[in-house]
Motif scaffolding. Structure first.
Motif, PDB file in Angstrom:
ATOM      1  N   CYS A 226       0.852  -1.198   0.000  1.00  0.00           N
ATOM      2  CA  CYS A 226       0.000   0.000   0.000  1.00  0.00           C
ATOM      3  C   CYS A 226       0.880   1.238   0.000  1.00  0.00           C
ATOM      4  O   CYS A 226       1.757   1.375   0.872  1.00  0.00           O
ATOM      5  CB  CYS A 226      -0.907   0.031   1.229  1.00  0.00           C
ATOM      6  SG  CYS A 226      -1.985  -1.411   1.383  1.00  0.00           S
ATOM      7  N   LEU A 227       0.666   2.112  -0.954  1.00  0.00           N
ATOM      8  CA  LEU A 227       1.380   3.389  -0.996  1.00  0.00           C
ATOM      9  C   LEU A 227       0.475   4.452  -0.377  1.00  0.00           C
ATOM     10  O   LEU A 227      -0.595   4.745  -0.891  1.00  0.00           O
ATOM     11  CB  LEU A 227       1.735   3.766  -2.432  1.00  0.00           C
ATOM     12  CG  LEU A 227       2.698   2.821  -3.162  1.00  0.00           C
ATOM     13  CD1 LEU A 227       3.046   3.375  -4.537  1.00  0.00           C
ATOM     14  CD2 LEU A 227       3.963   2.617  -2.349  1.00  0.00           C
ATOM     15  N   VAL A 228       0.932   5.027   0.726  1.00  0.00           N
ATOM     16  CA  VAL A 228       0.147   6.000   1.461  1.00  0.00           C
ATOM     17  C   VAL A 228       0.838   7.353   1.387  1.00  0.00           C
ATOM     18  O   VAL A 228       2.061   7.438   1.467  1.00  0.00           O
ATOM     19  CB  VAL A 228      -0.006   5.575   2.939  1.00  0.00           C
ATOM     20  CG1 VAL A 228      -0.882   6.564   3.705  1.00  0.00           C
ATOM     21  CG2 VAL A 228      -0.598   4.177   3.010  1.00  0.00           C
ATOM     22  N   GLY A 229       0.063   8.412   1.239  1.00  0.00           N
ATOM     23  CA  GLY A 229       0.636   9.747   1.208  1.00  0.00           C
ATOM     24  C   GLY A 229       1.105  10.177  -0.165  1.00  0.00           C
ATOM     25  O   GLY A 229       2.000  11.002  -0.298  1.00  0.00           O
ATOM     26  N   MET A 230       0.507   9.605  -1.227  1.00  0.00           N
ATOM     27  CA  MET A 230       0.896   9.970  -2.585  1.00  0.00           C
ATOM     28  C   MET A 230       0.038  11.098  -3.136  1.00  0.00           C
ATOM     29  O   MET A 230       0.058  11.374  -4.333  1.00  0.00           O
ATOM     30  CB  MET A 230       0.779   8.741  -3.498  1.00  0.00           C
ATOM     31  CG  MET A 230       1.687   7.589  -3.106  1.00  0.00           C
ATOM     32  SD  MET A 230       3.423   7.964  -3.371  1.00  0.00           S
ATOM     33  CE  MET A 230       3.486   7.946  -5.153  1.00  0.00           C
ATOM     34  N   ASN A 231      -0.735  11.747  -2.263  1.00  0.00           N
ATOM     35  CA  ASN A 231      -1.608  12.823  -2.707  1.00  0.00           C
ATOM     36  C   ASN A 231      -0.808  13.964  -3.327  1.00  0.00           C
ATOM     37  O   ASN A 231       0.350  14.179  -3.012  1.00  0.00           O
ATOM     38  CB  ASN A 231      -2.414  13.387  -1.530  1.00  0.00           C
ATOM     39  CG  ASN A 231      -3.028  12.289  -0.688  1.00  0.00           C
ATOM     40  OD1 ASN A 231      -2.335  11.390  -0.248  1.00  0.00           O
ATOM     41  ND2 ASN A 231      -4.312  12.383  -0.460  1.00  0.00           N
ATOM     42  N   ASP A 232      -1.463  14.704  -4.183  1.00  0.00           N
ATOM     43  CA  ASP A 232      -0.824  15.871  -4.788  1.00  0.00           C
ATOM     44  C   ASP A 232      -0.438  16.857  -3.692  1.00  0.00           C
ATOM     45  O   ASP A 232      -1.259  17.213  -2.848  1.00  0.00           O
ATOM     46  CB  ASP A 232      -1.788  16.540  -5.768  1.00  0.00           C
ATOM     47  CG  ASP A 232      -1.167  17.773  -6.401  1.00  0.00           C
ATOM     48  OD1 ASP A 232      -0.010  17.690  -6.820  1.00  0.00           O
ATOM     49  OD2 ASP A 232      -1.843  18.814  -6.445  1.00  0.00           O
ATOM     50  N   GLY A 233       0.820  17.283  -3.677  1.00  0.00           N
ATOM     51  CA  GLY A 233       1.289  18.216  -2.673  1.00  0.00           C
ATOM     52  C   GLY A 233       1.848  17.557  -1.436  1.00  0.00           C
ATOM     53  O   GLY A 233       2.456  18.216  -0.601  1.00  0.00           O
ATOM     54  N   ALA A 234       1.639  16.244  -1.299  1.00  0.00           N
ATOM     55  CA  ALA A 234       2.143  15.535  -0.117  1.00  0.00           C
ATOM     56  C   ALA A 234       3.329  14.642  -0.440  1.00  0.00           C
ATOM     57  O   ALA A 234       3.886  14.028   0.453  1.00  0.00           O
ATOM     58  CB  ALA A 234       1.023  14.687   0.497  1.00  0.00           C
ATOM     59  N   TRP A 235       3.713  14.579  -1.709  1.00  0.00           N
ATOM     60  CA  TRP A 235       4.813  13.694  -2.109  1.00  0.00           C
ATOM     61  C   TRP A 235       5.744  14.448  -3.040  1.00  0.00           C
ATOM     62  O   TRP A 235       5.268  15.146  -3.938  1.00  0.00           O
ATOM     63  CB  TRP A 235       4.264  12.462  -2.821  1.00  0.00           C
ATOM     64  CG  TRP A 235       5.350  11.553  -3.345  1.00  0.00           C
ATOM     65  CD1 TRP A 235       5.900  11.568  -4.593  1.00  0.00           C
ATOM     66  CD2 TRP A 235       6.029  10.545  -2.611  1.00  0.00           C
ATOM     67  NE1 TRP A 235       6.882  10.626  -4.700  1.00  0.00           N
ATOM     68  CE2 TRP A 235       6.978   9.982  -3.493  1.00  0.00           C
ATOM     69  CE3 TRP A 235       5.943  10.059  -1.314  1.00  0.00           C
ATOM     70  CZ2 TRP A 235       7.824   8.962  -3.113  1.00  0.00           C
ATOM     71  CZ3 TRP A 235       6.792   9.038  -0.944  1.00  0.00           C
ATOM     72  CH2 TRP A 235       7.710   8.497  -1.833  1.00  0.00           C
ATOM     73  N   PRO A 236       7.059  14.379  -2.895  1.00  0.00           N
ATOM     74  CA  PRO A 236       7.706  13.662  -1.788  1.00  0.00           C
ATOM     75  C   PRO A 236       7.686  14.491  -0.514  1.00  0.00           C
ATOM     76  O   PRO A 236       7.764  15.711  -0.558  1.00  0.00           O
ATOM     77  CB  PRO A 236       9.144  13.487  -2.285  1.00  0.00           C
ATOM     78  CG  PRO A 236       9.349  14.663  -3.191  1.00  0.00           C
ATOM     79  CD  PRO A 236       8.022  14.933  -3.843  1.00  0.00           C
ATOM     80  N   ARG A 237       7.565  13.808   0.605  1.00  0.00           N
ATOM     81  CA  ARG A 237       7.512  14.515   1.875  1.00  0.00           C
ATOM     82  C   ARG A 237       8.907  14.932   2.302  1.00  0.00           C
ATOM     83  O   ARG A 237       9.886  14.246   1.972  1.00  0.00           O
ATOM     84  CB  ARG A 237       6.879  13.644   2.951  1.00  0.00           C
ATOM     85  CG  ARG A 237       7.714  12.449   3.328  1.00  0.00           C
ATOM     86  CD  ARG A 237       7.040  11.654   4.421  1.00  0.00           C
ATOM     87  NE  ARG A 237       7.881  10.541   4.848  1.00  0.00           N
ATOM     88  CZ  ARG A 237       7.533   9.686   5.808  1.00  0.00           C
ATOM     89  NH1 ARG A 237       6.381   9.831   6.419  1.00  0.00           N
ATOM     90  NH2 ARG A 237       8.335   8.709   6.146  1.00  0.00           N
ATOM     91  N   PRO A 238       9.033  16.045   3.031  1.00  0.00           N
ATOM     92  CA  PRO A 238      10.370  16.463   3.507  1.00  0.00           C
ATOM     93  C   PRO A 238      10.856  15.534   4.608  1.00  0.00           C
ATOM     94  O   PRO A 238      10.063  15.017   5.395  1.00  0.00           O
ATOM     95  CB  PRO A 238      10.123  17.881   4.044  1.00  0.00           C
ATOM     96  CG  PRO A 238       8.670  17.889   4.425  1.00  0.00           C
ATOM     97  CD  PRO A 238       7.982  16.985   3.432  1.00  0.00           C
ATOM     98  N   ALA A 239      12.162  15.321   4.658  1.00  0.00           N
ATOM     99  CA  ALA A 239      12.750  14.495   5.713  1.00  0.00           C
ATOM    100  C   ALA A 239      12.789  15.308   6.999  1.00  0.00           C
ATOM    101  O   ALA A 239      13.403  16.374   7.033  1.00  0.00           O
ATOM    102  CB  ALA A 239      14.147  14.042   5.325  1.00  0.00           C
TER     103      ALA A 239
END
Length: 244
Positions: A226-239
């Motif tokens: 399951c890939l979670v957090g692939m929404n527009d504006g949420a990927w790639p997330r900052p470290a």
């Protein structure tokens, strides 16, 4: 994050807002005995004393400007101390200096805490403004860590991570016989990389479901992915950086 922010401020012009904003970090304010509710009053005192930037006139001279003490930290703190010493003469000059009122009585204790904090920042500013070897920088950062950050119960782990990372950098510099003079930014970059490599101590893929970033999870077989957090504006997330 807090240690880096402290080094950036100490290596800058020490403008009043940047220095006072450091006290918004709970662990840093805790180290100097300053409560969150004290910050508005302390900001008022700094503004009333006319503090704008620079430690003193000598610091301004080093930047190629006239060596004037007006509106520096030391001049403003002297005005506040004079207001404690001469509470009944707020509008009379003493040796050409006008006292800044509002710190008399029990508030003088809080002023003492502010001065302790300011002097610690001035001391660090004198160190980060020069070059140094990797071992010397690690020693400076370790001293700053102990002086400026007092961890709460939930933050001891972060404190120990930083201690361990700085000790590791010191050992690596010794093993490599690195005696070159380096800017502080190099050490902070290496510290970032070292902390980023310190993962959680818990077992990986130890249960029925594993939550992980894509890179460590890609070699493992899985029945369902399951890939979670692939929404527009949420990927790639900052470290995220460790708070301390």
């Amino acid at each position: 994050r807090t240690l880096q922010r402290l080094c950036v401020v100490a290596g800058g012009e020490l403008d009043a807002e940047s220095v006072m904003a450091l006290l918004e970090e709970p662990a840093l304010a805790r180290a100097f005995g300053i409560e969150a509710g004290d910050l508005p009053l302390l900001r008022d005192w700094v503004a009333q004393a006319g503090i704008r930037w620079a430690v003193d006139g000598r610091a301004r001279r080093r930047r190629g400007l006239p060596a004037e003490d007006a509106h520096t930290w030391r001049a403003g703190l002297r005005r506040l101390l004079l207001g404690v010493a001469l509470p009944d003469e707020p509008e009379h000059l003493w040796q050409g200096m006008l006292p800044a009122g509002g710190c008399e009585g029990s508030r003088a204790v809080l002023l003492g805490l502010l001065i302790d904090f300011a002097e610690a920042v001035f001391d660090l500013a004198g160190k980060v403004g020069t070059g140094g070897t990797a071992a010397a920088w690690c020693e400076t950062l370790s001293a700053a860590l102990e002086r400026f950050l007092q961890p709460g119960e939930q933050e001891e782990g972060q404190m120990q991570q930083l201690r361990t990372a700085l000790a590791t950098l010191t050992q690596r510099a010794s093993d490599a016989h690195c005696l070159a003079t380096l800017p502080l930014s190099v050490i902070l970059r290496e510290l970032d990389a070292l902390l980023a490599g310190q993962g959680s101590a818990q077992a990986f893929a130890g249960g029925n479901a594993t939550i992980a970033a894509l890179q460590p999870g890609r070699p493992l077989p899985a029945r369902v992915l399951c890939l979670v957090g692939m929404n527009d504006g949420a990927w790639p997330r900052p470290a995220p950086q460790p708070g301390f």
